[in-house]
Write a protein that holds these residues in place. Sequence first.
Motif, PDB file in Angstrom:
ATOM      1  N   VAL A  75      19.197 -23.641 -13.568  1.00 12.80           N
ATOM      2  CA  VAL A  75      18.970 -23.122 -14.916  1.00 12.80           C
ATOM      3  C   VAL A  75      18.237 -24.159 -15.764  1.00 12.80           C
ATOM      4  CG1 VAL A  75      20.077 -22.310 -17.035  1.00 12.80           C
ATOM      5  CG2 VAL A  75      20.930 -21.540 -14.804  1.00 12.80           C
ATOM      6  N   HIS A  76      18.651 -25.413 -15.656  1.00  9.15           N
ATOM      7  CA  HIS A  76      17.983 -26.468 -16.424  1.00  9.15           C
ATOM      8  C   HIS A  76      16.525 -26.599 -16.009  1.00  9.15           C
ATOM      9  CE1 HIS A  76      16.983 -30.841 -17.185  1.00  9.15           C
ATOM     10  NE2 HIS A  76      17.221 -30.368 -18.387  1.00  9.15           N
TER      11      HIS A  76
ATOM     12  N   PHE B  49      16.806 -14.698 -16.126  1.00  9.62           N
ATOM     13  CA  PHE B  49      15.503 -15.017 -16.716  1.00  9.62           C
ATOM     14  C   PHE B  49      14.661 -13.748 -16.879  1.00  9.62           C
ATOM     15  CE2 PHE B  49      16.985 -18.596 -14.104  1.00  9.62           C
ATOM     16  CZ  PHE B  49      17.198 -19.520 -15.119  1.00  9.62           C
TER      17      PHE B  49
ATOM     18  N   ILE C 173      14.523 -24.298 -14.714  1.00  8.77           N
ATOM     19  CA  ILE C 173      13.707 -23.157 -15.130  1.00  8.77           C
ATOM     20  C   ILE C 173      13.606 -23.070 -16.647  1.00  8.77           C
ATOM     21  CG2 ILE C 173      13.560 -20.634 -15.056  1.00  8.77           C
ATOM     22  CD1 ILE C 173      14.724 -20.833 -12.209  1.00  8.77           C
ATOM     23  N   GLU C 174      14.680 -23.389 -17.344  1.00 11.84           N
ATOM     24  CA  GLU C 174      14.602 -23.391 -18.810  1.00 11.84           C
ATOM     25  C   GLU C 174      13.614 -24.448 -19.295  1.00 11.84           C
ATOM     26  OE1 GLU C 174      15.677 -21.394 -20.930  1.00 11.84           O
ATOM     27  OE2 GLU C 174      17.328 -20.282 -20.019  1.00 11.84           O
ATOM     28  N   THR C 175      13.546 -25.593 -18.606  1.00 13.66           N
ATOM     29  CA  THR C 175      12.545 -26.612 -18.939  1.00 13.66           C
ATOM     30  C   THR C 175      11.143 -26.064 -18.714  1.00 13.66           C
ATOM     31  OG1 THR C 175      14.058 -28.411 -18.357  1.00 13.66           O
ATOM     32  CG2 THR C 175      11.712 -28.934 -18.404  1.00 13.66           C
TER      33      THR C 175
ATOM     34  N   ARG D  69      10.102 -22.976 -18.619  1.00 14.25           N
ATOM     35  CA  ARG D  69       9.778 -21.896 -19.562  1.00 14.25           C
ATOM     36  C   ARG D  69       9.240 -22.437 -20.885  1.00 14.25           C
ATOM     37  NH1 ARG D  69      14.206 -19.612 -21.340  1.00 14.25           N
ATOM     38  NH2 ARG D  69      13.213 -17.745 -22.171  1.00 14.25           N
ATOM     39  N   ARG D  70       9.713 -23.600 -21.265  1.00 10.70           N
ATOM     40  CA  ARG D  70       9.286 -24.190 -22.535  1.00 10.70           C
ATOM     41  C   ARG D  70       7.923 -24.869 -22.455  1.00 10.70           C
ATOM     42  NH1 ARG D  70      14.582 -23.560 -22.618  1.00 10.70           N
ATOM     43  NH2 ARG D  70      15.719 -23.512 -24.600  1.00 10.70           N
TER      44      ARG D  70
ATOM     45  N   CYS E 266      10.834 -13.957 -17.402  1.00 12.54           N
ATOM     46  CA  CYS E 266      10.012 -14.556 -16.352  1.00 12.54           C
ATOM     47  C   CYS E 266       9.605 -13.483 -15.335  1.00 12.54           C
ATOM     48  CB  CYS E 266      10.771 -15.667 -15.624  1.00 12.54           C
ATOM     49  SG  CYS E 266      11.180 -17.092 -16.651  1.00 12.54           S
TER      50      CYS E 266
END
Length: 321
Positions: A18-19, A56, A21-23, A25-26, A59
């Motif tokens: 999660v970390h 997500f 992919i969240e990184t 995405r930003r 995405c």
Amino acid sequence: MTRGFVLGKFMPPHAGHVHLIETARRLVDQLTVLVCWLPDDPIPGPQRLQWMSELFPDCRVIGHDAVVPQAPEDHPDFWPIWRDIVKAAHPEPIDRLFAGEVYGQRLAAEVGATEFILVGPRLFPDVSGAAVRAEPWTHWDVLPTPVRPHFARKICLHGPESTGKSVLAPRLARHFDTLWVPEYGRVHCALNGLDLDAAGLTLIADTQRAMTEAARPWCNRRLIVDTDALTTAAWSIMLLGEAPATIPLRPDADHYLLFDVDVPWADDGTRYFPAAADRRRFMVACEEVLARAGARWTLISGAWEERFDKAVAAIEAIDAP
């Protein structure tokens, strides 16, 4: 528009994924996530694809299920094979390829990504898919909410009326620091009366199942359930002579605690069968549906406090996943 790409097995997705992919995405306008699996993986690929899509939703989440080499040493054409896989999943140029391991640098070069971004050092260094699969309850705090039901254990309190299920369900939930799902049939009868037919019993079974599944993502490793569809099937045998086909005889719980009728019957306004012979017949019906469903179960008998102790011991004896 900047486009990013991540691939992995995500078996299962955990906080480290999660970390990552969240990184990513930003740092891009559009992120594609490729979920890869083989037919004999310990967690089915379509399940992981569903989890990742739910986690997500903004995405582009794509699955890949072909049997292909998993490491460069497995096949001389490893990199050309994976170039084609990535091209099929992401036909547009890749601006940024993200990974949590240095292997991603070679992959980025092979697929022509403009930049490779290593998301590290790892925020959760001791977490891996293999570690989570080996001890999911130990790693519960790093499991995303959609993944937790896969590793949770559902314990159903099953048996005739007036045997302590509704009293012990919240007490057991407190003991195990988790949630419990109350008996919908009691609410239904309080609202609609005690005259139940096949349609009413089916509605009770369906609603109980829906309430339980809706609660499952919020539980802490275990979910305590005060009756389920098998209990409703036993009620159907008592009231109608048989369980309707609309209530499938399959186990909805991982383990059942069958509460015996060796305690006094008490009238609470929604109960039917005070006679000892009827209570015993009800007990037989409850055992019958468990047997027909092939369910795992433990008999809980004795005085009220003894029941709690036996229930705790039975739940603790159930193996963690």
